[in-house]
Write a protein that holds these residues in place. Structure first.
Motif, short mmCIF file in Angstrom:
data_model
loop_
_atom_site.label_atom_id
_atom_site.label_comp_id
_atom_site.label_asym_id
_atom_site.label_seq_id
_atom_site.Cartn_x
_atom_site.Cartn_y
_atom_site.Cartn_z
N ILE A 82 -26.69 14.76 -2.29
CA ILE A 82 -27.12 15.39 -1.04
C ILE A 82 -25.89 15.97 -0.38
O ILE A 82 -24.96 15.25 -0.02
CB ILE A 82 -27.83 14.41 -0.09
N ASP A 83 -25.87 17.28 -0.30
CA ASP A 83 -24.73 17.98 0.28
C ASP A 83 -25.21 18.73 1.52
O ASP A 83 -26.36 18.61 1.92
CB ASP A 83 -24.12 18.93 -0.74
N ARG A 84 -24.33 19.51 2.11
CA ARG A 84 -24.68 20.23 3.34
C ARG A 84 -24.46 21.72 3.17
O ARG A 84 -23.63 22.16 2.37
CB ARG A 84 -23.84 19.73 4.51
N ASP A 85 -25.24 22.49 3.94
CA ASP A 85 -24.97 23.92 3.99
C ASP A 85 -24.10 24.20 5.21
O ASP A 85 -23.62 23.28 5.87
CB ASP A 85 -26.28 24.73 3.99
N ARG A 86 -23.91 25.46 5.54
CA ARG A 86 -22.99 25.79 6.63
C ARG A 86 -23.56 25.47 8.01
O ARG A 86 -22.86 25.56 9.01
CB ARG A 86 -22.61 27.27 6.55
#
Length: 539
Positions: free
Chosen positions: A267-271
Motif C-alpha cells: 500500500i503506497d501513496r499518490d501525490r
C-alpha cells in the motif's frame, strides 16, 4: 458557568459538544482532494501516447506510485465487454477493467447509473513492470483477446483470455466472470519478471457522505483490518498473508481475495497522500476478484471472507453485531425503515432498567436542588464542609448524582455504532419507508423527518427534570433542538428515523417515570404526615 452545572448537565453537554464537533469538523475539514488532474499524474497510460515511469529505487518501486491520468473513453479503447442482467463491465486494450456499471436502478444517482471504476488513478488489473524499458513498451502494446463480448446468464460463467506480446515477455490474463459480480483471474508470464498488479482506486460518487471512511483495507489472517484512509498515507506498507484487499468508498469496493499467503501486498501513496494498493510478483498469480456494492448478503454468498470488506471505523466492535441484528430484523419485517424502528425499540428495552434508575435519580436531584443551593450558600467559604454536607444530603435521600450518567454513557457507543452502520449500509440505497421516503440512504427531501426529530427533542427537554441555576446554561440547552435539526437536515433518512424513534421512546419512558415518581412522592408525603401525626405533630 460550568462549576454550577450538575454532573448530569456536564455529561449531557459533553455528549452534545462531542457530537457537534464530530459533525462540524468533518464538514469543515473534509479529506483534501487533488487540485487538478495534472497534479495526480506520474504515469501516462493511454495507448499510443508517450509514457514515463517514476524513478525506480533498488527495490523496483518509486517513492510515489504510478497513477494514471484520466482514462480515455472506455468505448474508444474497449477490448472486451461483459454483460449480465446485473452489470456491464468493460476491459480496455491495456488489460484493465475500466468500467463497471450496475443496472439495478436503486444504485442510480440523478437517474444515471453509477460508474464503479475510478476514471483517474490506477484501474483494476493494471500491470506495471519494475523494469523501466519493459514498462514503457507495455504501455504502448495493446492486449489481444480471444473474445470481444461475453454474455452471462443467471447461473453460468464465461471466460476470456487476454494476451500481450512484448519483446522480452508475453503476459497472459485469463478471467472467468460470474453473474453475481465476482471473477477468477490467473496472470502468467512467459518468463519470471518483477511486476505489480493493481486492485484499483475507488471512484468518487456524488451524494456520498464526507464522514464515511474512504481508502484501502488489507484484512490479514490474524483478523486485523489494516485501514489506509484517503489523504492520510505517509509511506509504503507491505502486508503478507492478506485474506482480502479492498479499495473502497462508502458503498462500493474493488476487492482481491483468495490470495496466496506468500503474496506481498503493498500500500503506497499518490501525490495527494491517497492509498494505492497492488500485488507484487515475479511469476504466475491466481486469485479472485469482486467489484460492486458492499452488500452483506451478496458478499457472504460469494465468500464469507468478503463481509470483512464492510468496515465501520473505530466502532466496528459494536457496529458489526448491531448490523447483524438489523439484518435479521429486516428479514422479519421486510422493510429497512421498520427494521430501524424495531432496532431502537429493542435497544431501549435492553437499557430500560438503567435508564429508569437514571431518570428517577434525575427527579431526586431536581427535588434536592433548593436544599443543595442552601448548603452552598451556608458553606460558601468552606468547600470541604459543603461537600460533606451535600454528600450527606444525597445519602439521606437515596440520591446518586451520577445515577443519570450511566444510561447516557451506554448510549454514546450505541449511537455512534448505529451511525456508522446506517452511514455505510448500501442496503439502504433505494430502500423506501412510508410514503414520502423513497431512499433511506439519502436526506429527507421534504424535511419532515428532521423537523419531527427537532420537535421531539424540544418536547423531551420540556419533560426532563433540570436544575439550571445559570440562565446561560438554560439558553444553550433550549436551542439544542434547533442546532440538531440543522445538522440532521442533510443526514441519511435512516439515521434521522433512528434518532426520532429514540426521542419518541424517551418521551414515552419519561412520561411513565414522571407518573410513577409522582406516585412515589405522594406516598412518601402521606407517610411523612402519618409519622408526624403519630409523633404528636412533630416531624
Amino acid at each position: 458557568m460550568f462549576e454550577k452545572m450538575s454532573p448530569n448537565q456536564r455529561l449531557i453537554l459533553a455528549v452534545v459538544l462531542s457530537f457537534v464537533f464530530f459533525i462540524v469538523y468533518t464538514a469543515i475539514f473534509p479529506p483534501e482532494m487533488p487540485e487538478s488532474a495534472e497534479q495526480n499524474v506520474t504515469l501516462k497510460e493511454r495507448v499510443g501516447t508517450e509514457a514515463t515511469t517514476p524513478a525506480v529505487t533498488d527495490n523496483g518501486v518509486g517513492h510515489t506510485v504510478a497513477v494514471s491520468e484520466k482514462v480515455a473513453n472506455p468505448d474508444a479503447t474497449k477490448l472486451v465487454t461483459v454483460e449480465s442482467s446485473e452489470f456491464t463491465l468493460k476491459i480496455d486494450t491495456l488489460g484493465r477493467i475500466v468500467s463497471k456499471v450496475l443496472k439495478d436502478k436503486k444504485y442510480y444517482v440523478d437517474d444515471k447509473p453509477t460508474e464503479l471504476i475510478a476514471q483517474e488513478g490506477a484501474q483494476p488489473l493494471f500491470i506495471r513492470f519494475a523494469d523501466e524499458a519493459i514498462n514503457a513498451e507495455a504501455l504502448k502494446v495493446p492486449y489481444r483477446a480471444d473474445a470481444s463480448s461475453l454474455t452471462l446468464d443467471a447461473a453460468g460463467t464465461k471466460s476470456v483470455t487476454l494476451t500481450q506480446t512484448l519483446s522480452q515477455v508475453t503476459v497472459t490474463k485469463t478471467l472467468t466472470f460470474y453473474a453475481d459480480g465476482h471473477y477468477d483471474i490467473k496472470v502468467s508470464l512467459s518468463k519470471p519478471m518483477r511486476y505489480f498488479l493493481y486492485v484499483g482506486q475507488h471512484a468518487e460518487h456524488k451524494g456520498q457522505m464526507m464522514m464515511a471512511v474512504h481508502g484501502v483495507m488489507g484484512y490479514t489472517a490474524d483478523g486485523v483490518s489494516n485501514i489506509f484512509e484517503d489523504g492520510d498515507v505517509e509511506g509504503r506498507t507491505a502486508l503478507r498473508d492478506v485474506k482480502l484487499l479492498s479499495a473502497f468508498d462508502q458503498y462500493f469496493a474493488s476487492i482481491f481475495y483468495g490470495l496466496d499467503p506468500e503474496v506481498i501486498v503493498n500500500i503506497d501513496r499518490d501525490r495527494s497522500d491517497n492509498p494505492i494498493a497492488y500485488l507484487e510478483a515475479t511469476d504466475s498469480l491466481s486469485f479472485n476478484g469482486f467489484i460492486g456494492p458492499k452488500d452483506y448478503r451478496l458478499l457472504e454468498s460469494i465468500n464469507p471472507v468478503l463481509v470483512n470488506a464492510i468496515e465501520y471505523g473505530w466502532f466496528t466492535w459494536a457496529a458489526k453485531p448491531l448490523f447483524g441484528f438489523l439484518l435479521w430484523l429486516h428479514g422479519f419485517f421486510g422493510n429497512w425503515g421498520w427494521a430501524i424502528v424495531a432496532l431502537v425499540v429493542v435497544i431501549r428495552l435492553v437499557l430500560y432498567p438503567l435508564t429508569y434508575k437514571g431518570m428517577i435519580s434525575m427527579q431526586k436531584m431536581k427535588d434536592l436542588a433548593p436544599k443543595m443551593k442552601e448548603l452552598r450558600e451556608k458553606y460558601k467559604g468552606d468547600p470541604q464542609r459543603m461537600n460533606a454536607a451535600v454528600m450527606e444530603l444525597y445519602k439521606k435521600n437515596g440520591a446518586n448524582p451520577m445515577g443519570g450518567c450511566l444510561p447516557l454513557l451506554l448510549q454514546i457507543p450505541v449511537f455512534f455504532a448505529i451511525y456508522r452502520v446506517l452511514l455505510n449500509a448500501v442496503e439502504l440505497q433505494g430502500a423506501p419507508w412510508m410514503f414520502w421516503i423513497g431512499d433511506l440512504s439519502r436526506m429527507d427531501p421534504t424535511y419532515i423527518l428532521p423537523i419531527l426529530m427537532g420537535a421531539s427533542m424540544y418536547f423531551q427537554q420540556k419533560m426532563t427534570p433540570n436544575n439550571f441555576t445559570d440562565p446561560m446554561q438554560e439558553k444553550i440547552f433550549k436551542y439544542l433542538p434547533v442546532v440538531f435539526t440543522f445538522f440532521f437536515v442533510t443526514f441519511p433518512s435512516g439515521l434521522v428515523l433512528y434518532w426520532l424513534t429514540n426521542n419518541l421512546l424517551s418521551i414515552a419512558q419519561q412520561y411513565m417515570v414522571n407518573k410513577q415518581y409522582a406516585k412515589i412522592k405522594a406516598a412518601r408525603h402521606e407517610a411523612h404526615l402519618a409519622q408526624k401525626e403519630h409523633n404528636g405533630g412533630e416531624a
